[in-house]
Design a protein around this motif. Structure first.
Motif, short mmCIF file in Angstrom:
data_model
loop_
_atom_site.label_atom_id
_atom_site.label_comp_id
_atom_site.label_asym_id
_atom_site.label_seq_id
_atom_site.Cartn_x
_atom_site.Cartn_y
_atom_site.Cartn_z
N PRO A 35 33.31 6.65 38.80
CA PRO A 35 32.01 7.71 39.85
C PRO A 35 30.95 8.17 39.18
N PRO A 36 29.98 7.81 39.82
CA PRO A 36 28.83 8.25 39.43
C PRO A 36 28.37 9.83 39.14
N LYS A 37 27.47 10.94 38.40
CA LYS A 37 28.01 11.58 38.83
C LYS A 37 28.71 12.68 38.97
N THR A 38 30.19 11.90 37.92
CA THR A 38 31.15 13.18 38.29
C THR A 38 31.40 13.23 36.80
N ARG A 39 32.01 14.14 35.94
CA ARG A 39 32.48 14.95 34.98
C ARG A 39 34.22 15.57 35.05
N TYR A 40 34.49 15.75 34.19
CA TYR A 40 35.68 16.24 34.22
C TYR A 40 35.86 16.69 32.67
N VAL A 41 37.00 17.46 32.63
CA VAL A 41 37.50 18.17 30.98
C VAL A 41 39.38 17.72 30.51
N ASP A 42 39.10 17.10 29.41
CA ASP A 42 40.11 16.52 29.02
C ASP A 42 41.25 17.71 28.69
N ASN A 43 42.31 17.57 29.43
CA ASN A 43 43.20 18.83 29.40
C ASN A 43 43.95 19.49 27.72
N ASP A 44 44.68 18.48 26.91
CA ASP A 44 44.59 17.66 25.97
C ASP A 44 43.19 18.15 24.74
N THR A 45 42.31 17.66 25.01
CA THR A 45 41.30 18.10 23.88
C THR A 45 40.14 18.82 24.35
N LYS A 46 39.83 18.89 25.32
CA LYS A 46 39.07 20.14 26.30
C LYS A 46 37.39 19.54 26.19
N ILE A 47 37.21 18.88 25.86
CA ILE A 47 36.24 17.88 25.62
C ILE A 47 35.58 17.83 26.93
N SER A 48 34.49 17.62 27.44
CA SER A 48 33.82 17.01 29.05
C SER A 48 33.62 16.15 28.93
N TYR A 49 34.17 15.35 29.29
CA TYR A 49 33.72 13.94 29.94
C TYR A 49 32.69 14.08 30.91
N ALA A 50 31.76 12.78 30.60
CA ALA A 50 30.44 12.57 31.86
C ALA A 50 30.43 11.03 32.61
N ALA A 51 30.33 10.70 33.92
CA ALA A 51 30.46 9.31 33.98
C ALA A 51 29.12 8.41 33.31
N ASP A 52 29.52 6.98 33.01
CA ASP A 52 27.85 6.37 32.24
C ASP A 52 27.11 6.16 33.05
N ASP A 53 27.01 6.79 34.11
CA ASP A 53 25.48 6.21 35.28
C ASP A 53 24.44 7.00 34.55
N GLY A 54 24.62 8.24 33.89
CA GLY A 54 23.22 7.89 33.18
C GLY A 54 22.46 7.63 31.80
N PHE A 55 23.57 6.63 31.91
CA PHE A 55 23.40 5.88 30.23
C PHE A 55 22.58 5.02 30.14
N THR A 56 23.48 4.15 31.28
CA THR A 56 23.53 2.60 31.44
C THR A 56 23.15 2.40 32.75
N ASP A 57 21.54 0.93 33.36
CA ASP A 57 21.88 0.83 34.76
C ASP A 57 22.31 -0.44 35.14
N GLY A 58 22.85 -1.19 34.01
CA GLY A 58 23.43 -2.32 34.52
C GLY A 58 25.52 -1.97 34.68
N GLY A 59 25.84 -3.77 34.84
CA GLY A 59 27.52 -3.34 35.31
C GLY A 59 28.21 -2.79 36.58
N SER A 60 29.05 -2.43 36.76
CA SER A 60 30.04 -2.43 37.75
C SER A 60 31.47 -2.17 37.26
N ASN A 61 31.59 -0.60 38.09
CA ASN A 61 32.80 0.27 37.97
C ASN A 61 33.68 -1.38 38.28
N HIS A 62 35.48 -0.74 37.26
CA HIS A 62 36.45 -1.45 38.01
C HIS A 62 37.95 -0.42 37.51
N ASN A 63 38.77 -0.66 38.58
CA ASN A 63 40.22 0.30 37.36
C ASN A 63 40.76 -0.96 37.00
N VAL A 64 41.12 -0.02 35.92
CA VAL A 64 42.42 -1.80 35.16
C VAL A 64 43.87 -1.56 36.54
#
Length: 187
Positions: A35-64
């Motif tokens: 979802p847009p404007k969301t972030r989280y920190v991976d429990n294993d790597t401790k790397i912070s991940y951001a949603a992609d809405d700030g990087f592209t303006d096309g496409g649509s989100n889907h769950n596998v």
């Protein structure tokens, strides 16, 4: 009135730029399709991940599809951004880089039958206008990882998915990592 509109526009552009900034280590870590404007920190790597809405303006989100969710698999593969309506070329812009520096770019893919079509796509991947590689998805559950080391000529780089007519381009994750200039002297 014009002054307020200009200030509002500058504030909105500033927010967009802030979301697209590298973290304190210079990392950009994007979980495509969350979802847009969301972030989280991976429990294993401790790397912070951001949603992609700030990087592209096309496409649509889907769950596998639920049958492809594996608890041993990184949550980054549980969703994708697909580009059904964007024409042939859809790009992510990674900003606030250091011109003339080297970076590792990693793009990850897992189809997971997110669209319910069970049609494994083939599409092109470019860095800017330069061909990088072909993404050929051969299994709905296998993860595909593509990596490149690049020297960026400007303070940004674009990673583009190109529709070649063999299925809809999609992406699960995109990462950028700075490299020391002494590494990979041939680059």
């Amino acid at each position: 009135m014009e002054r307020w509109l200009l200030l509002l526009l500058l504030f909105a552009v500033g927010l967009l730029q802030a979301r697209a900034q590298p973290d304190s280590k210079g990392f950009i870590s994007i979980d495509c399709g969350i979802p847009p404007k969301t972030r989280y920190v991976d429990n294993d790597t401790k790397i912070s991940y951001a949603a992609d809405d700030g990087f592209t303006d096309g496409g649509s989100n889907h769950n596998v599809s639920p049958e492809y969710i594996d608890p041993l698999l990184s949550p980054r593969y549980y969703n994708v951004r697909a580009f059904p309506d964007g024409g042939r070329r859809n790009c992510y812009t990674l900003r606030s880089l250091v011109a003339g520096s080297k970076y590792l770019i990693r793009a990850t893919f897992m189809y997971g039958n997110y669209d319910g079509l069970s049609k494994l796509p083939v599409f092109g991947l470019y860095i800017g206008v330069n061909f990088w590689t072909t993404v050929n998805i051969t299994s709905p559950i296998e993860t595909e990882v593509k990596e490149a080391i690049v020297m960026v000529p400007d303070d940004f780089v674009q990673v583009c998915l190109i529709n070649t007519g063999s299925g809809m381009p999609f992406i699960s994750g995109l990462d950028l990592r700075p490299l020391e200039n002494r590494l990979y002297p041939q680059i």
